[in-house]
Enzyme design. Structure first.
Site, mmCIF file in Angstrom:
data_model
loop_
_atom_site.group_PDB
_atom_site.id
_atom_site.type_symbol
_atom_site.label_atom_id
_atom_site.label_comp_id
_atom_site.label_asym_id
_atom_site.label_seq_id
_atom_site.Cartn_x
_atom_site.Cartn_y
_atom_site.Cartn_z
ATOM 1 N N LYS A 248 6.475 -30.370 169.899
ATOM 2 C CA LYS A 248 8.171 -31.622 169.809
ATOM 3 C C LYS A 248 7.570 -32.531 168.327
ATOM 4 O O LYS A 248 6.331 -32.539 168.037
ATOM 5 C CB LYS A 248 8.461 -32.116 171.290
ATOM 6 N N CYS B 121 16.959 -35.022 161.851
ATOM 7 C CA CYS B 121 17.030 -35.327 163.411
ATOM 8 C C CYS B 121 17.848 -36.116 163.791
ATOM 9 O O CYS B 121 17.978 -37.595 163.081
ATOM 10 C CB CYS B 121 16.050 -35.685 164.260
HETATM 11 C C1 LIG Z 1 16.565 -30.294 173.724
HETATM 12 C C2 LIG Z 1 16.095 -30.398 172.019
HETATM 13 C C3 LIG Z 1 15.598 -31.229 171.375
HETATM 14 C C4 LIG Z 1 14.695 -30.988 170.337
HETATM 15 N N1 LIG Z 1 13.777 -31.873 169.389
HETATM 16 C C5 LIG Z 1 13.773 -31.359 168.285
HETATM 17 C C6 LIG Z 1 12.924 -32.280 167.500
HETATM 18 O O1 LIG Z 1 11.627 -33.306 168.295
HETATM 19 N N2 LIG Z 1 12.610 -31.635 166.566
HETATM 20 C C7 LIG Z 1 13.455 -31.462 165.948
HETATM 21 O O2 LIG Z 1 12.480 -31.202 164.102
HETATM 22 N N3 LIG Z 1 14.227 -30.365 165.970
HETATM 23 C C8 LIG Z 1 14.587 -30.342 167.520
HETATM 24 N N4 LIG Z 1 15.700 -30.079 167.754
HETATM 25 C C9 LIG Z 1 16.347 -28.833 167.417
HETATM 26 C C10 LIG Z 1 15.604 -27.699 167.235
HETATM 27 O O3 LIG Z 1 13.974 -27.045 167.533
HETATM 28 C C11 LIG Z 1 16.684 -26.376 165.967
HETATM 29 O O4 LIG Z 1 16.437 -26.782 165.477
HETATM 30 C C12 LIG Z 1 17.768 -26.309 166.373
HETATM 31 O O5 LIG Z 1 17.725 -26.164 168.512
HETATM 32 C C13 LIG Z 1 19.093 -25.141 166.307
HETATM 33 O O6 LIG Z 1 17.743 -23.629 167.381
HETATM 34 P P1 LIG Z 1 18.908 -23.179 168.707
HETATM 35 O O7 LIG Z 1 19.773 -22.782 168.278
HETATM 36 O O8 LIG Z 1 17.568 -21.662 168.930
HETATM 37 O O9 LIG Z 1 17.999 -23.892 169.425
HETATM 38 C C14 LIG Z 1 15.814 -29.900 169.828
HETATM 39 C C15 LIG Z 1 16.687 -29.596 169.725
HETATM 40 C C16 LIG Z 1 16.597 -29.404 171.188
HETATM 41 C C17 LIG Z 1 18.045 -28.424 172.400
#
Ligand SMILES: Cc1cc2nc3c(=O)[nH]c(=O)nc-3n(C[C@H](O)[C@H](O)[C@H](O)COP(=O)(O)O)c2cc1C
Ligand SMILES: Cc1cc2nc3c(=O)[nH]c(=O)nc-3n(C[C@H](O)[C@H](O)[C@H](O)COP(=O)(O)OP(=O)(O)OC[C@H]3O[C@@H](n4cnc5c(N)ncnc54)[C@H](O)[C@@H]3O)c2cc1C
Ligand code: FES
Lengths: 274, 307
Positions: B45, B129
Site C-alpha cells: 500500500k 490517487c
Molecule cells: C481500498 C482500495 C485502496 C487503494 N489504495 C491505493 C493506494 O494506496 N495506492 C494506489 O496506487 N492505488 C490504490 N488503489 C487503487 C488500486 O491499486 C487499483 O489501481 C484499482 O483498485 C483498480 O484495480 P481493481 O479494479 O483491480 O481494484 C486502491 C484501491 C482500493 C479499492
C-alpha cells in the site's frame, strides 16, 4: 441476505440496558450467525463494527457501549432516525454437533455475540454455563434474558456488588478444573481473552475467541484487519478463531494496528517491537 | 504446456498477476498471505512521508458492479514502514513493488531516498490517487509538468537496478502524452489505471455514502476504461505496462494482455472471488491459452492492435 452497500433503515426501538449501553432494534431481513458483525453507518460521524444478534421475537439487534465520538452520537439517536447497515461479516461460532455443555466467558460488550450464541445453544438443549463479568451489578449485560432462557449464571463484579468480587477469569478457572465442558467461548477485553486462552490450553479444552481488530472495509480488501503472522483478515477469516489457529496469531494479546496501520502495543505489554 | 511467466522490465514473474497497491498490502504478513494464494508479485500500500490515518469510515463499500473507496492513503509513514518493507523482502519469494506517494515532488524524493538503502526491485510512484493533490490542487498525473518532474527527480535518487513505475489516472485529457512524458523522464514502466473519481449518494439519507463525499471506483465497472487506457498507451510508449482495473477473470486478464499489458494488477477481485482469486485467474488464463493454442503471454501481447 448480506448487504455490501449500506442499507439505510430506521431505528425501530431503543432499549437502555444500563447507563453506558443501549440496544437498537431494526426491521431488516439479514443473514447473521452468532459471532458475526455488521458495519453501522452513523451519518455525519463514522461507520463502526458491532456484534449482531437476531433475537427471537425481536429481530436484528445491536448493543452498543458509548465509548467515543461515534458511539456517543449513536446513543443520542431516537427511534425513527436513519442509519446504514452492511453485513453481516466474518466467521462465526461453531457448536460441536454432539455438545452437551458449553461455557461462555464474557466481559463488557463481549456479551453481545455470546448472548446470541447462548440463545441458539439453548434451542438445541445444550447446557450453557455463563461467566459474566462487569464493573458493577447494574452493568451485567443481558443477565435476566439469559436466566429466562435457562442459562446458568456465574457472575463477577469488580466492586463485589453481586457474585464473585474480582475478575471473571477466576471462577471460570475453578469451574474448568472440576467440570466437563465440550467447548469454551470467550469474548471481552483482549487481556481477559488471553488469560482464558491460557487456562483452556492448560486444561486442553477446545475454545473459540473473537479477535477484534480495527475495521474499514469488512469486505476483505483493505487489509486493515490483517493479523501477524498469518495475514488472516479478521473481517473474513475472523473475528471468530479457534484455539489451534489462535496459536498462529502471534500478535494476540500483544499488539494491534491503528487506523494508519501502525503497530500499537497493548498497555499491559512491555514494548519490544516497532 | 502453456507458460504464464513474463519479463517485466527485466524482472521475471512466474505469472503476470500482481497484487495492486492499497489492497491487502499493509504488512509483511498480509503480502505473504496473498503470495500464498498465487500472486506473481505483490505491491505494498502506498507509503508517504508521514503517519496518516486516512479518512473516517465509511471508506469502502461495494455496490453491484464496483467498489467505492476513499481510504485516504492511510499509512504509518516511511520511517516506520522501512522495517515492514525489510520484513516483506525477507519473507516473500515473489518480487515486491514498493508504492510511494507524497504531496510535493520534493517529498516523493525524500520517501524514495529513505527506501533506497533497502534496494527495492521496483518503486511505483503513485501519481494518481484521488485522495491527494499536488501544490496546485490537482492530481500529479493530471498535470504533465508535475508528473514529469516527480519521475525525473525520483530517478536521480534511485539506482539503475531499481525500476521506477509511474501509476497514472485515465482522467487526464492528454493521458498518452503524460505517459510519453514520464517515459522520457526515466520511468521504466507505467501502471494504469488507478481508481476512477466518483460519488454515490444514498437517496434515503440524502447524502454521499463515503464520509469523504467522493472517492475512487474500482472493480468490474472500470474495466473498459482501463482497457482503453492500456490500448492507447501501448501505441505511444515502449516501456512495459501493468494493466490494472477491474480484472476479475482469466478472460479479463487476456483482454488487457491483448490491449498491450505486460503484467496485470488485481485488487477488487479479491472481494468478488476471494483471496485465492490469483490462483483462479491464473488457471483460467491457462485454460484459455490451451483451448486457443497459445503457448506464451508474449505471443498474445498487443494482439488487439493487429487489424
Ligand atoms: C481500498 C482500495 C485502496 C487503494 N489504495 C491505493 C493506494 O494506496 N495506492 C494506489 O496506487 N492505488 C490504490 N488503489 C487503487 C488500486 O491499486 C487499483 O489501481 C484499482 O483498485 C483498480 O484495480 P481493481 O479494479 O483491480 O481494484 C486502491 C484501491 C482500493 C479499492
Ligand atoms: C468485530 C467487532 C465487534 C464489535 N462489537 C461490538 C458490540 O457488539 N458492541 C459495542 O459496543 N462495541 C463493539 N465493538 C467495538 C466498537 O466497534 C467500538 O467501540 C467503536 O468502534 C468505538 O467507536 P467510537 O467512535 O465511539 O470511539 P473511538 O474513540 O473512535 O474508538 C474507541 C476504540 O474503539 C475501537 N475502534 C474504533 N473504531 C474502530 C473500528 N473501525 N474498528 C474496530 N475497532 C474500532 C478502538 O479500539 C478504539 O480505540 C466491536 C468491534 C469489533 C472489531
Ligand atoms: S476491514 Fe478491510 S480487510 Fe478487513
Amino acid at each position: 441476505m448480506r448487504y455490501d452497500k449500506p442499507k439505510v433503515v430506521s431505528i425501530k426501538k431503543i432499549i437502555e440496558e444500563n447507563s453506558r449501553v443501549k440496544s437498537f432494534l431494526f426491521d431488516l431481513e439479514i443473514q447473521a450467525k452468532p459471532g458475526q458483525f455488521v458495519m453501522v453507518w452513523i451519518p455525519g460521524y463514522d461507520e463502526k463494527p458491532f456484534g449482531v444478534i437476531l433475537k427471537d421475537g425481536a429481530g436484528l439487534m445491536i448493543t452498543v457501549a458509548a465509548v467515543g465520538r461515534s458511539t456517543k452520537a449513536l446513543h443520542q439517536m431516537k427511534a425513527g432516525n436513519l442509519i446504514g447497515i452492511r453485513g453481516a461479516y466474518g466467521s462465526h461460532f461453531h457448536l460441536p454437533s454432539e455438545a452437551k455443555s458449553i461455557a461462555l466467558v464474557a466481559g463488557g460488550y463481549g456479551m453481545v455475540p455470546l448472548a446470541y450464541l447462548a440463545q441458539e445453544a439453548r434451542k438445541k438443549n445444550i447446557n450453557v454455563e455463563l461467566f459474566l463479568g462487569a464493573r458493577t451489578q447494574k452493568e451485567l449485560l443481558f443477565a435476566s434474558w439469559m436466566k429466562e432462557i435457562g442459562v446458568k449464571l456465574h457472575l463477577s463484579t469488580d466492586d463485589g456488588s453481586v457474585g464473585h468480587h474480582g475478575f471473571v477469569t477466576e471462577p471460570f478457572a475453578e469451574y474448568v478444573k472440576n467440570k466437563q465442558t465440550d467447548q469454551v467461548y470467550v469474548v471481552g477485553p483482549e487481556i481477559m481473552e488471553y488469560k482464558v486462552a491460557q487456562i483452556c490450553y492448560k486444561k486442553q479444552v477446545p475454545f473459540e475467541v473473537s479477535v477484534e481488530r480495527y475495521m474499514k472495509c469488512g469486505l476483505g480488501i483493505c487489509g486493515q484487519c490483517c493479523v501477524d503472522n498469518t495475514g488472516w483478515r479478521m473481517c473474513v477469516e475472523g473475528p471468530i478463531i479457534n484455539g489451534e489457529d489462535l496459536k498462529k496469531i502471534i500478535e494476540f494479546g500483544k499488539y494491534h494496528r491503528t487506523a494508519s496501520g501502525k503497530v500499537e502495543y497493548f498497555p499491559w505489554v512491555k514494548k519490544t517491537k516497532n | 504446456m502453456v507458460d504464464l511467466s513474463v519479463d517485466l522490465a527485466g524482472i521475471t514473474l512466474k505469472n503476470p498477476l500482481i497484487l495492486a497497491s492499497g489492497i491487502m498490502g499493509v504488512s509483511a504478513s498480509s503480502l505473504k498471505y496473498v503470495e500464498e494464494n498465487g500472486a506473481g508479485a505483490v505491491t505494498l500500500k502506498s507509503i508517504g512521508p508521514k503517519d496518516r490515518e486516512g479518512h473516517h469510515n465509511p471508506t469502502v463499500f461495494a455496490w453491484g458492479e464496483g467498489v467505492a473507496n476513499s481510504v485516504g492513503l492511510s499509512n504509518p509513514g516511511v520511517e516506520v514502514a522501512l522495517a515492514m518493507i525489510k520484513e516483506s523482502m525477507d519473507r516473500l519469494s515473489v518480487p515486491l513493488i514498493v508504492s510511494i506517494f507524497a504531496d510535493k515532488a520534493e517529498n516523493f524524493v525524500r520517501v524514495a531516498d529513505k527506501i533506497m538503502p533497502l534496494k527495492p526491485l521496483v518503486i511505483e510512484v503513485n501519481l494518481s490517487c484521488p485522495n491527494t493533490e499536488d501544490e496546485f490542487g490537482k492530481m500529479f498525473s493530471l498535470d504533465l509538468g508535475a508528473a514529469e518532474r516527480v519521475v525525473s527527480m525520483v530517478r536521480t535518487v534511485c539506482d539503475r537496478s531499481t525500476k521506477i513505475f509511474a501509476k497514472l489516472t485515465p482522467e487526464a485529457t492528454d493521458f498518452t502524452t503524460i505517459g510519453k512524458a514520464v517515459e522520457n523522464a526515466g520511468a521504466d514502466g507505467i501502471t494504469a489505471i488507478n481508481t476512477v473519481l466518483s460519488s454515490i449518494i444514498d437517496p434515503y439519507m440524502g447524502c454521499p455514502i463515503l464520509n469523504n463525499k467522493i472517492g475512487g471506483i474500482s472493480g468490474r465497472a472500470i474495466k473498459p476504461v482501463g482497457i482503453e487506457a492500456v490500448y492507447n498507451l501501448y501505441k505511444t510508449v515502449k516501456v512495459p505496462i501493468i494493466g490494472t482495473g477491474g480484472i476479475t477473470t482469466g478472460e479479463d486478464a487476456i483482454e488487457y494482455i491483448m490491449a498491450g499489458a505486460t503484467a496485470l494488477g488485481v485488487g477488487s477481485a479479491i472481494y468478488y472471488r476471494g483471496i485465492d482469486v490469483f490462483q483462479k485467474i491464473a488457471k483460467e488464463m491457462k485454460d484459455f491459452m490451451e483451448k486457443m493454442g497459445y503457448k506464451t503471454i508474449t505471443e498474445m501481447r498487443g494482439m488487439a492492435h493487429r487489424s
